[in-house]
Design an enzyme around this catalytic site. Structure first.
Site, PDB file in Angstrom:
ATOM      1  N   SER A 258      84.203 -74.174 -53.131  1.00 61.93           N
ATOM      2  CA  SER A 258      83.902 -75.572 -53.393  1.00 61.93           C
ATOM      3  C   SER A 258      85.178 -76.355 -53.682  1.00 61.93           C
ATOM      4  O   SER A 258      86.116 -76.325 -52.890  1.00 61.93           O
ATOM      5  CB  SER A 258      82.884 -75.665 -54.534  1.00 61.93           C
ATOM      6  OG  SER A 258      82.326 -76.947 -54.634  1.00 61.93           O
ATOM      7  N   HIS A 399      75.049 -73.530 -51.336  1.00 62.86           N
ATOM      8  CA  HIS A 399      76.436 -73.677 -51.781  1.00 62.86           C
ATOM      9  C   HIS A 399      76.700 -72.692 -52.918  1.00 62.86           C
ATOM     10  O   HIS A 399      76.333 -72.945 -54.069  1.00 62.86           O
ATOM     11  CB  HIS A 399      76.611 -75.131 -52.256  1.00 62.86           C
ATOM     12  CG  HIS A 399      78.011 -75.512 -52.621  1.00 62.86           C
ATOM     13  ND1 HIS A 399      78.939 -75.883 -51.684  1.00 62.86           N
ATOM     14  CD2 HIS A 399      78.627 -75.621 -53.825  1.00 62.86           C
ATOM     15  CE1 HIS A 399      80.067 -76.212 -52.290  1.00 62.86           C
ATOM     16  NE2 HIS A 399      79.905 -76.050 -53.593  1.00 62.86           N
TER      17      HIS A 399
END
Length: 418
Positions: A258, A399
């Site tokens: 991320s 994610h």
């Protein structure tokens, strides 16, 4: 894992609501036509057709673009550091590993910042150990349930005492120590808040505050912010690893997820001691092409507080077409070292297709070194990883970082390190 899934869904929904769902494009048919800058044509129009021209002309140009326009300039001032071994457990993971905790104290100009490094090394490896370097998000204590793991000072700044992130092992699913150690690799991880707290109002507690020009540099458009500081911190971990005779300093893999995937790519571009770089779900401002205008945008990611990017990056809000650079050029700066980009099928916010395409468009630079990138602009199917000199996979799910991701990363590092 279920709580992590719920948190991720709530987190990304809240971001999208904050910026207006209508402003986030998830429709491929609405992606505008775009043209990428040629990574192998210099600012003066010269074609870059060999390694010497790349290294002496084009690479410095691209490095300057990202330093001045996006991530900010990394200060060259040296910050003194001391190391203190706090604990050592040679019987970690049921005897499979040695766990050490090291306090790194950075100090200058009357200020000091402490950062805690967790080092996990396999006991069965004879000889020097290859190692993964990477930040964790919720403290070293979040990576496993071991009650001996020390809480970091800066974590108190970003989480109140009742927050569930204080629970040991709360993100252990992201750190598959068993698989990593079994495959013969070590891990060096640190809470990213130790280097630069990711909460507005605490920049004075970051390493940026130690530098002599801290006060005078705040209004500069090319001043570094959080991502630059996190990248700098990754290199300081390598400084420490270089002092350890059991570490193979020629086999250091940098992993970032991320926002830390963004920082990992920038650190890898700046520091060639990272012999392999992995970007996991790094999205906008990381591996994804900005000009595709899919998922998160420059206007959104550069408005996050505390600032992750240099102020000059704000000039490209809703002006992606005018950008003289894009993220394929960042990925190209890693060449000729192995580079791995990973996406998740449900992580549309990070634009998986844009992440793959950036790696595809970085491939011509790898070809200058006779290294193998991608020859197709069509991404592979889910769970069909590519292990060239540039690697890629897209997996099912959200994610996150999970055991399948580590399985692929270990296969990739095995190919290039062993």
């Amino acid at each position: 894992m279920k709580s992590n899934l719920i948190f991720s869904i709530i987190f990304f929904l809240s971001i999208q609501i904050s910026y207006g769902l209508q402003n986030v494009n998830y429709d491929e048919s609405l992606v505008p036509k775009y043209s990428l800058p040629n990574v192998l044509v210099s600012n003066s129009g010269e074609t870059i057709n060999n390694r010497q021209k790349w290294e002496t002309i084009r690479r410095p140009e691209i490095l300057e673009i990202f330093s001045s326009q996006m991530y900010g300039r990394t200060p060259m001032e040296e910050i003194p550091v001391s190391y203190e071994l706090l604990t050592e457990n040679k019987d970690a993971l049921d005897g499979k590993a040695t766990l050490r905790q090291v306090k790194m104290t950075f100090s200058k100009n009357g200020k000091a910042v402490n950062a805690l490094l967790l080092l996990m090394l396999p006991n069965h490896v004879k000889g020097k150990v290859p190692i993964f370097v990477g930040y964790n998000f919720k403290g070293n204590h979040s990576t496993l349930t071991d009650s001996s793991i020390i809480y970091s000072d800066n974590f108190k700044l970003v989480r109140d005492s009742t927050h569930q992130d204080w629970i040991r092992g709360v993100q252990s699913g992201r750190w598959d120590y068993e698989q990593i150690i079994k495959r013969g690799y070590g891990v060096a991880t640190m809470c990213y808040h130790d280097i630069f707290p990711d909460k507005e109002g605490f920049k004075d507690q970051s390493i940026a505050a130690l530098f002599s020009d801290y006060e005078d540099s705040q209004d500069r458009g090319d001043n570094w912010e959080a991502i630059g500081a996190w990248a700098w911190g990754s290199s300081r971990i390598v400084d420490y690893l270089e002092t350890l005779p059991e570490i193979d300093i020629k086999k250091i893999a940098l992993l970032g997820h991320s926002r830390q995937g963004k920082a990992a790519l920038w650190a890898g571009a700046l520091d060639p001691r990272f012999s392999l770089v992995i970007s996991n779900n790094s999205g906008e401002g990381g591996a994804a092409l900005s000009k595709r205008e899919f998922g998160e945008t420059i206007a959104i990611v550069s408005s996050i507080k505390p600032a992750w990017f240099a102020k000059n990056y704000n000039a490209y809000h809703h002006k992606e077409k005018e950008m003289p650079f894009d993220q394929h050029m960042l990925l190209a700066l890693i060449a000729p070292r192995p580079l791995y980009v990973a996406s998740a099928e449900e992580d549309l916010w990070a634009d998986p297709k844009g992440e793959y395409l950036a790696a595809y468009h970085a491939s011509p630079v790898y070809a200058l070194y006779k290294k193998k990138g991608f020859n197709s602009d069509i991404a592979p199917e889910v769970h069909k990883p590519i292990y060239h000199d540039i690697g890629y996979h897209i997996r099912a799910g959200i994610h996150d970082v999970n055991a399948y991701d580590w399985y692929c990363y270990l296969n990739f590092t095995d190919k290039h390190f062993k």
